[in-house]
Design a protein around this motif. Structure first.
Motif, PDB file in Angstrom:
ATOM      1  N   ILE A   1       0.835  -1.201   0.000  1.00  0.00           N
ATOM      2  CA  ILE A   1       0.000   0.000   0.000  1.00  0.00           C
ATOM      3  C   ILE A   1       0.871   1.253   0.000  1.00  0.00           C
ATOM      4  O   ILE A   1       0.648   2.187  -0.780  1.00  0.00           O
ATOM      5  CB  ILE A   1      -0.945  -0.013   1.220  1.00  0.00           C
ATOM      6  CG1 ILE A   1      -2.019  -1.088   1.046  1.00  0.00           C
ATOM      7  CG2 ILE A   1      -1.605   1.350   1.429  1.00  0.00           C
ATOM      8  CD1 ILE A   1      -2.803  -1.380   2.313  1.00  0.00           C
TER       9      ILE A   1
ATOM     10  N   GLN B   1       2.554   1.732  -3.464  1.00  0.00           N
ATOM     11  CA  GLN B   1       1.668   2.195  -4.531  1.00  0.00           C
ATOM     12  C   GLN B   1       1.185   3.627  -4.281  1.00  0.00           C
ATOM     13  O   GLN B   1       0.972   4.395  -5.214  1.00  0.00           O
ATOM     14  CB  GLN B   1       0.460   1.261  -4.687  1.00  0.00           C
ATOM     15  CG  GLN B   1       0.787  -0.217  -4.794  1.00  0.00           C
ATOM     16  CD  GLN B   1       2.042  -0.522  -5.573  1.00  0.00           C
ATOM     17  OE1 GLN B   1       2.222  -0.043  -6.696  1.00  0.00           O
ATOM     18  NE2 GLN B   1       2.924  -1.323  -4.984  1.00  0.00           N
ATOM     19  N   ALA B   2       1.013   3.993  -3.008  1.00  0.00           N
ATOM     20  CA  ALA B   2       0.591   5.359  -2.686  1.00  0.00           C
ATOM     21  C   ALA B   2       1.648   6.376  -3.099  1.00  0.00           C
ATOM     22  O   ALA B   2       1.327   7.539  -3.380  1.00  0.00           O
ATOM     23  CB  ALA B   2       0.302   5.474  -1.195  1.00  0.00           C
TER      24      ALA B   2
ATOM     25  N   PRO C   1      -5.925   4.891   0.809  1.00  0.00           N
ATOM     26  CA  PRO C   1      -4.574   5.461   0.919  1.00  0.00           C
ATOM     27  C   PRO C   1      -3.797   5.464  -0.391  1.00  0.00           C
ATOM     28  O   PRO C   1      -2.844   6.228  -0.530  1.00  0.00           O
ATOM     29  CB  PRO C   1      -3.895   4.554   1.956  1.00  0.00           C
ATOM     30  CG  PRO C   1      -4.680   3.303   1.969  1.00  0.00           C
ATOM     31  CD  PRO C   1      -6.081   3.683   1.636  1.00  0.00           C
ATOM     32  N   VAL C   2      -4.206   4.650  -1.351  1.00  0.00           N
ATOM     33  CA  VAL C   2      -3.510   4.615  -2.644  1.00  0.00           C
ATOM     34  C   VAL C   2      -4.121   5.607  -3.626  1.00  0.00           C
ATOM     35  O   VAL C   2      -3.402   6.401  -4.265  1.00  0.00           O
ATOM     36  CB  VAL C   2      -3.548   3.193  -3.244  1.00  0.00           C
ATOM     37  CG1 VAL C   2      -2.909   3.182  -4.638  1.00  0.00           C
ATOM     38  CG2 VAL C   2      -2.822   2.213  -2.330  1.00  0.00           C
TER      39      VAL C   2
ATOM     40  N   GLY D   1      -6.654   7.916  -2.980  1.00  0.00           N
ATOM     41  CA  GLY D   1      -7.215   9.133  -2.412  1.00  0.00           C
ATOM     42  C   GLY D   1      -8.660   8.931  -1.990  1.00  0.00           C
ATOM     43  O   GLY D   1      -9.299   7.934  -2.316  1.00  0.00           O
TER      44      GLY D   1
ATOM     45  N   HIS E   1     -12.432   8.751  -7.158  1.00  0.00           N
ATOM     46  CA  HIS E   1     -11.426   9.132  -6.171  1.00  0.00           C
ATOM     47  C   HIS E   1     -10.878  10.528  -6.448  1.00  0.00           C
ATOM     48  O   HIS E   1     -10.844  10.982  -7.603  1.00  0.00           O
ATOM     49  CB  HIS E   1     -10.287   8.116  -6.164  1.00  0.00           C
ATOM     50  CG  HIS E   1     -10.712   6.762  -5.679  1.00  0.00           C
ATOM     51  ND1 HIS E   1     -10.657   6.393  -4.354  1.00  0.00           N
ATOM     52  CD2 HIS E   1     -11.232   5.699  -6.351  1.00  0.00           C
ATOM     53  CE1 HIS E   1     -11.113   5.159  -4.228  1.00  0.00           C
ATOM     54  NE2 HIS E   1     -11.461   4.713  -5.424  1.00  0.00           N
TER      55      HIS E   1
END
Length: 295
Positions: free
Chosen positions: A130, A133-134, A183-184, A186, A208
């Protein structure tokens, strides 16, 4: 830190109590439950005390872990925060926005720490994925599937849960999917669509803040052979899949307890605090309203 457990059901028995009794920086002070006999049995198995009065337990501890249905959790979380207790809560935080907001308001007013236990967020492989990727830009779309076979007659200890039967997959496994996607990609601008499928299956389309869209399929009534969780991201970086986590819930709960201790000591909110839990509740409530309206 002295910590108490609120709840005596299967999740408290198989996950919370072992984590609390096995954490080296915590004193597992006692258990309270809505069934005093179950509280005594659970406390005896872990060498701690059963409390008949929840307020007496809150007065004896600095923190509580809650393993109760979400509507009961929200009410007691407010009570515990007002008593000055830090909170380890379960997902979903609540099943109404008003209940969730009351928890957040109580946490802020009391200045206590809070952590909501979204399992994937406390497993090293998935949390590292996560975070990785974020940090990347350019995600175009995502697909998440959280499919359980809870109601297939296989004897799951959670199959008889009244709140799961009432609220279904949207509220039980929906928080897991959102805890990975938000978290990735938005926050969500809105839930574009919520469509029912077979059984309690729900299909969501989310917009998102970062410009990406995602689709989410949730179910507790999938065939056992089709059960499982998967998240796929597609964007400029290519295609990536959420890795599987091999460990059970107790190690993840131990990390959640570490996070609660760190937040209590340092005063910095954890990314999975009650405010994040409220945001998840708001999104699920929006989706539920669309389903009820037939849209």
């Amino acid at each position: 830190m002295r910590i108490g457990l609120l709840g005596t059901g299967p999740w408290a028995d198989m996950a919370h109590a072992p984590a609390l009794s096995g954490h080296g920086a915590l004193e597992f002070t006692g258990v309270w439950g809505r069934r005093p006999d179950a509280a005594k049995a659970l406390a005896d198995r872990h060498g701690t005390r059963a409390y008949d009065d929840v307020d007496a337990l809150l007065a004896d501890v600095e923190a509580v872990a809650v393993a109760l249905p979400p509507s009961v959790q929200a009410e007691l979380a407010v009570r515990a925060a007002r008593a000055g207790c830090h909170l380890l809560l379960d997902k979903p935080l609540a099943t109404t926005v008003a209940q969730g907001r009351a928890v957040v308001d109580a946490v802020r007013a009391a200045g206590v720490a809070s952590v909501v236990f979204f399992t994937a967020r406390f497993q090293p492989e998935t949390e590292a994925w996560i975070a990785g990727q974020a940090a990347r830009d350019g995600w175009f779309t995502a697909r998440a599937q959280w499919l359980g076979a809870l109601f297939d007659g296989g004897g799951s200890p959670f199959a008889a849960s009244p709140w799961r039967r009432e609220k279904g997959a949207l509220w039980d496994v929906g928080p897991h999917a959102l805890s990975v996607l938000l978290p990735v990609l938005g926050d969500t601008g809105r839930v574009s669509a919520a469509v029912p499928g077979p059984g309690d299956t729900v299909h969501l389309v989310l917009e998102h803040a970062g410009g990406a869209s995602s689709t989410v399929t949730l179910s507790l009534t999938a065939p056992p052979a089709a059960a499982g969780a998967a998240v796929e991201l597609r964007g400029r970086a290519g295609v990536t899949l959420l890795p599987e986590a091999a460990e059970g819930p107790v190690p993840a709960l131990l990390r959640a307890l570490d996070a609660l201790l760190a937040s209590a000591a340092g005063g910095r909110p954890h990314p999975c605090d009650a405010a994040f839990g409220l945001r998840v509740t708001e999104i699920l409530a929006e989706a539920e309203a669309l389903l009820n309206d037939g849209r």
